[in-house]
Motif scaffolding. Structure first.
Motif, PDB file in Angstrom:
ATOM      1  N   PHE A 265      -5.940   2.229  -8.184  1.00  0.00           N
ATOM      2  CA  PHE A 265      -5.666   3.752  -7.583  1.00  0.00           C
ATOM      3  C   PHE A 265      -6.976   4.238  -7.016  1.00  0.00           C
ATOM      4  CE2 PHE A 265      -2.451   3.444 -11.431  1.00  0.00           C
ATOM      5  CZ  PHE A 265      -1.623   2.853 -10.534  1.00  0.00           C
ATOM      6  N   PHE A 266      -6.779   5.083  -6.043  1.00  0.00           N
ATOM      7  CA  PHE A 266      -8.085   5.961  -5.448  1.00  0.00           C
ATOM      8  C   PHE A 266      -7.531   7.333  -5.530  1.00  0.00           C
ATOM      9  CE2 PHE A 266     -10.317   8.254  -2.207  1.00  0.00           C
ATOM     10  CZ  PHE A 266     -11.674   7.691  -2.567  1.00  0.00           C
ATOM     11  N   LEU A 267      -7.959   8.147  -6.191  1.00  0.00           N
ATOM     12  CA  LEU A 267      -7.713   9.594  -6.050  1.00  0.00           C
ATOM     13  C   LEU A 267      -8.409  10.539  -5.545  1.00  0.00           C
ATOM     14  CD1 LEU A 267      -5.823  11.938  -7.637  1.00  0.00           C
ATOM     15  CD2 LEU A 267      -7.379  11.926  -9.737  1.00  0.00           C
ATOM     16  N   SER A 268      -7.838  11.543  -4.872  1.00  0.00           N
ATOM     17  CA  SER A 268      -8.738  12.458  -4.101  1.00  0.00           C
ATOM     18  C   SER A 268      -8.119  13.882  -4.069  1.00  0.00           C
ATOM     19  CB  SER A 268      -8.886  11.853  -2.619  1.00  0.00           C
ATOM     20  OG  SER A 268      -7.816  11.956  -2.006  1.00  0.00           O
ATOM     21  N   ARG A 269      -9.005  14.739  -3.925  1.00  0.00           N
ATOM     22  CA  ARG A 269      -8.265  16.270  -3.540  1.00  0.00           C
ATOM     23  C   ARG A 269      -8.144  16.153  -1.875  1.00  0.00           C
ATOM     24  NH1 ARG A 269     -10.722  22.314  -4.771  1.00  0.00           N
ATOM     25  NH2 ARG A 269      -8.903  23.368  -4.143  1.00  0.00           N
TER      26      ARG A 269
ATOM     27  N   GLY B 105      -6.335  18.971   0.100  1.00  0.00           N
ATOM     28  CA  GLY B 105      -6.371  20.295   0.315  1.00  0.00           C
ATOM     29  C   GLY B 105      -6.618  21.342  -0.641  1.00  0.00           C
ATOM     30  N   GLY B 106      -5.980  22.594  -0.369  1.00  0.00           N
ATOM     31  CA  GLY B 106      -6.021  23.542  -1.652  1.00  0.00           C
ATOM     32  C   GLY B 106      -5.390  23.438  -2.865  1.00  0.00           C
ATOM     33  N   ASP B 107      -4.146  22.731  -2.538  1.00  0.00           N
ATOM     34  CA  ASP B 107      -3.345  22.593  -3.902  1.00  0.00           C
ATOM     35  C   ASP B 107      -2.699  21.198  -3.892  1.00  0.00           C
ATOM     36  OD1 ASP B 107      -1.441  23.225  -2.235  1.00  0.00           O
ATOM     37  OD2 ASP B 107      -0.553  24.399  -3.062  1.00  0.00           O
ATOM     38  N   GLU B 108      -3.412  20.326  -2.886  1.00  0.00           N
ATOM     39  CA  GLU B 108      -2.732  18.946  -2.782  1.00  0.00           C
ATOM     40  C   GLU B 108      -3.666  18.025  -3.219  1.00  0.00           C
ATOM     41  OE1 GLU B 108       0.503  19.413   0.864  1.00  0.00           O
ATOM     42  OE2 GLU B 108      -1.727  19.379   1.397  1.00  0.00           O
ATOM     43  N   PHE B 109      -3.197  16.858  -3.818  1.00  0.00           N
ATOM     44  CA  PHE B 109      -4.042  15.782  -4.087  1.00  0.00           C
ATOM     45  C   PHE B 109      -3.263  14.469  -3.589  1.00  0.00           C
ATOM     46  CE2 PHE B 109      -4.342  18.863  -7.636  1.00  0.00           C
ATOM     47  CZ  PHE B 109      -5.811  19.006  -7.791  1.00  0.00           C
ATOM     48  N   VAL B 110      -4.318  13.388  -3.224  1.00  0.00           N
ATOM     49  CA  VAL B 110      -3.641  12.230  -2.443  1.00  0.00           C
ATOM     50  C   VAL B 110      -4.101  10.884  -3.486  1.00  0.00           C
ATOM     51  CG1 VAL B 110      -4.066  10.558  -0.854  1.00  0.00           C
ATOM     52  CG2 VAL B 110      -3.370  12.914  -0.092  1.00  0.00           C
ATOM     53  N   ILE B 111      -3.019  10.024  -3.781  1.00  0.00           N
ATOM     54  CA  ILE B 111      -3.211   8.898  -4.504  1.00  0.00           C
ATOM     55  C   ILE B 111      -2.998   7.641  -3.560  1.00  0.00           C
ATOM     56  CG2 ILE B 111      -2.820   7.520  -6.549  1.00  0.00           C
ATOM     57  CD1 ILE B 111      -1.633  10.125  -7.681  1.00  0.00           C
ATOM     58  N   ILE B 112      -3.879   6.852  -3.589  1.00  0.00           N
ATOM     59  CA  ILE B 112      -3.792   5.741  -2.656  1.00  0.00           C
ATOM     60  C   ILE B 112      -3.412   4.533  -3.730  1.00  0.00           C
ATOM     61  CG2 ILE B 112      -4.696   4.040  -1.199  1.00  0.00           C
ATOM     62  CD1 ILE B 112      -6.483   6.538   0.090  1.00  0.00           C
TER      63      ILE B 112
ATOM     64  N   LEU C 177       0.770  -1.044   0.090  1.00  0.00           N
ATOM     65  CA  LEU C 177       0.205  -0.168  -0.127  1.00  0.00           C
ATOM     66  C   LEU C 177       0.886   1.216   0.028  1.00  0.00           C
ATOM     67  CD1 LEU C 177      -3.083   1.025   0.234  1.00  0.00           C
ATOM     68  CD2 LEU C 177      -2.723   1.045   2.799  1.00  0.00           C
ATOM     69  N   PHE C 178       0.514   2.264  -0.898  1.00  0.00           N
ATOM     70  CA  PHE C 178       1.475   3.373  -1.078  1.00  0.00           C
ATOM     71  C   PHE C 178       0.552   4.538  -1.031  1.00  0.00           C
ATOM     72  CE2 PHE C 178       4.082   0.117  -3.187  1.00  0.00           C
ATOM     73  CZ  PHE C 178       5.279   0.625  -2.776  1.00  0.00           C
ATOM     74  N   LEU C 179       1.027   5.500  -0.513  1.00  0.00           N
ATOM     75  CA  LEU C 179       0.409   6.766  -0.438  1.00  0.00           C
ATOM     76  C   LEU C 179       1.065   7.952  -1.250  1.00  0.00           C
ATOM     77  CD1 LEU C 179      -2.092   8.171   2.417  1.00  0.00           C
ATOM     78  CD2 LEU C 179      -0.359   9.817   0.920  1.00  0.00           C
ATOM     79  N   LEU C 180       0.618   8.559  -2.523  1.00  0.00           N
ATOM     80  CA  LEU C 180       1.127   9.492  -3.042  1.00  0.00           C
ATOM     81  C   LEU C 180       0.760  10.862  -2.662  1.00  0.00           C
ATOM     82  CD1 LEU C 180       1.898   6.918  -4.635  1.00  0.00           C
ATOM     83  CD2 LEU C 180       2.312   8.581  -6.301  1.00  0.00           C
ATOM     84  N   MET C 181       1.578  11.852  -2.246  1.00  0.00           N
ATOM     85  CA  MET C 181       0.923  13.078  -2.025  1.00  0.00           C
ATOM     86  C   MET C 181       1.517  14.236  -3.071  1.00  0.00           C
ATOM     87  SD  MET C 181      -0.726  15.211   0.443  1.00  0.00           S
ATOM     88  CE  MET C 181      -0.447  14.406   1.979  1.00  0.00           C
ATOM     89  N   VAL C 182       0.716  14.763  -3.828  1.00  0.00           N
ATOM     90  CA  VAL C 182       0.899  15.496  -4.948  1.00  0.00           C
ATOM     91  C   VAL C 182       0.667  17.116  -4.815  1.00  0.00           C
ATOM     92  CG1 VAL C 182       0.608  15.857  -7.452  1.00  0.00           C
ATOM     93  CG2 VAL C 182       0.387  13.777  -6.554  1.00  0.00           C
ATOM     94  N   ASP C 183       1.378  17.849  -4.857  1.00  0.00           N
ATOM     95  CA  ASP C 183       1.375  19.311  -4.581  1.00  0.00           C
ATOM     96  C   ASP C 183       1.726  20.235  -5.961  1.00  0.00           C
ATOM     97  OD1 ASP C 183       1.245  21.456  -2.328  1.00  0.00           O
ATOM     98  OD2 ASP C 183       2.806  21.943  -3.424  1.00  0.00           O
ATOM     99  N   ILE C 184       0.621  21.053  -6.109  1.00  0.00           N
ATOM    100  CA  ILE C 184       1.186  22.010  -7.135  1.00  0.00           C
ATOM    101  C   ILE C 184       2.112  23.135  -7.031  1.00  0.00           C
ATOM    102  CG2 ILE C 184       0.194  23.585  -9.106  1.00  0.00           C
ATOM    103  CD1 ILE C 184      -2.514  22.396  -8.620  1.00  0.00           C
TER     104      ILE C 184
END
Length: 383
Positions: free
Chosen positions: A300-304, A306-313, A256-263
């Motif tokens: 994959f599970f994609l969600s928003r 925060g303001g400029d952050e996304f999370v991918i599980i 299980l991985f969690l990716l935090m994406v920030d613009i």
């Protein structure tokens, strides 16, 4: 004549239910195009039910029956049914984000069967091609009567087939629930409508149509609760629920991985080009991430977040796969400025955390690990 009371009563009840739904949509804060089209479908169905009531009153002799009134009552019912089905097809394509219905010219071309059906209805009094009134003042189907059935149900069947194909296409994994809803929608109207085509005086289609619309409305409402209103991907609460479930049950052979994406530097875009442009950038990045996560092996599970952050599980076999996914996301986002011709560049940073089922930690701590890795990426200037 004995059927008239029950026929009218059924349609009045259906109109009452649809009025409540139309009121909820009109007063709702969500004014997306799909909701507008759903409101249009409901409004036309209400007119169709009124036309059915008029037909029953004429057919049952409550209103003095004559040939002009018999023709008129049937013209309204068949035309409105075709219009409602056409709008549903446009709505289904909108929900599936198919660009074919975005252009007015395409919508006009897609409506040609409705115009043909309408012309045949309007000229039936003279031609009798689709229906006519015999010497006993009874309505009889004409040689081309089947067109009046094929046109409305054809739109619904076409929408259903397209949706089911997409639902079972593994590359469309993340939108499967929407496609399944669209595919299921026509089942009750088609089955009950087919029966009503055989038994004209039994009010079956109205129940099937209302049941289908209720299903779409409830599904849409559920999606609104679980989706971020701007980017139309899962919101933070849905992510928490999904992540908590995945942290409790290990999938054999997968990590299980969690990716935090920030613009990167979204504030600069907002300050320089305005918040509307900043919102467009958010939506484009969300779509780029979503497209990257599509694939035959998608887990994959994609969600928003925060303001400029996304999370991918993500569930993957190796950390190298998570790193590859992060690189693909960065690459696809960087291409956005070229694709949309923006006056600014867009880039993202990605933090990665891997969950250890042998040494479990809290959900917040797991997210914090990805956030910490994201901070390191930004500090190192790795965009």
């Amino acid at each position: 004549m004995g059927y008239v009371f029950y026929y009218v009563e059924a349609h009045i009840a259906c109109i009452f239910l649809l009025t409540i739904l139309l009121y909820k949509i009109a007063k709702g804060v969500n004014k997306q195009l799909s909701q507008v089209y759903l409101g249009d479908v409901i409004f036309v169905l209400m007119l169709y039910f009124l036309a059915e009531i008029f037909w029953a009153l004429v057919d049952g002799g409550v209103i003095t029956s004559n040939k002009p009134l018999l023709y008129l009552s049937n013209i309204f019912t068949y035309m409105l049914l075709s219009v409602a089905s056409y709008i549903w097809f446009v709505l289904s394509e909108t929900l599936q984000q198919d660009t074919i219905v975005e252009k007015f010219v395409n919508r006009v071309l897609l409506s040609i069967p409705v115009w043909i059906s309408g012309a045949l209805c309007l000229t039936a009094y003279k031609t009798g091609l689709v229906f006519y009134v015999d010497e006993n003042n009874k309505l009889v189907g004409g040689k081309l009567y089947l067109i009046l059935i094929v046109v409305p149900f054809g739109y619904m069947i076409a929408a259903s087939i397209k949706a089911f194909v997409r639902a079972f296409n593994r590359d469309r994994y993340t939108d499967r629930s929407i496609y399944f809803m669209i595919g299921v929608f026509p089942i009750t109207p088609i089955l009950l409508g087919a029966l009503q085509a055989r038994y004209w005086r039994v009010p079956l289609l109205c129940y099937g149509a209302v049941a289908a619309v209720l299903y779409v409305y409830i599904t849409s409402t559920d999606n609104l609760i679980s989706l971020d209103p701007l980017t139309q991907i899962n919101n933070k609460n849905q992510m928490y629920k999904y992540l908590a479930q995945k942290m409790r049950s290990e999938e054999p052979g997968l990590s299980l991985f969690l990716l935090m994406v920030d613009i990167d530097k979204l504030k600069n875009i907002n300050d320089t080009f305005g918040h509307l442009e900043g919102d467009r950038a958010l939506v484009r990045v969300a779509n780029a991430i979503k497209d990257t996560c599509q694939g035959p092996r998608s887990r994959f599970f994609l969600s928003r977040y925060g303001g400029d952050e996304f999370v991918i599980i993500a569930e993957m076999s190796y950390r190298a796969e998570a790193t590859w996914l992060a690189d693909q996301i960065k690459h696809n986002v960087q291409r956005l400025s070229e694709t949309f011709g923006t006056a600014y560049d867009i880039s993202v940073s990605v933090g990665i955390a891997q969950y250890d089922y042998q040494a479990p930690i809290s959900l917040q701590a797991f997210i914090a690990r990805a956030d910490s890795d994201l901070y390191k990426q930004k500090k190192a200037g790795v965009y």
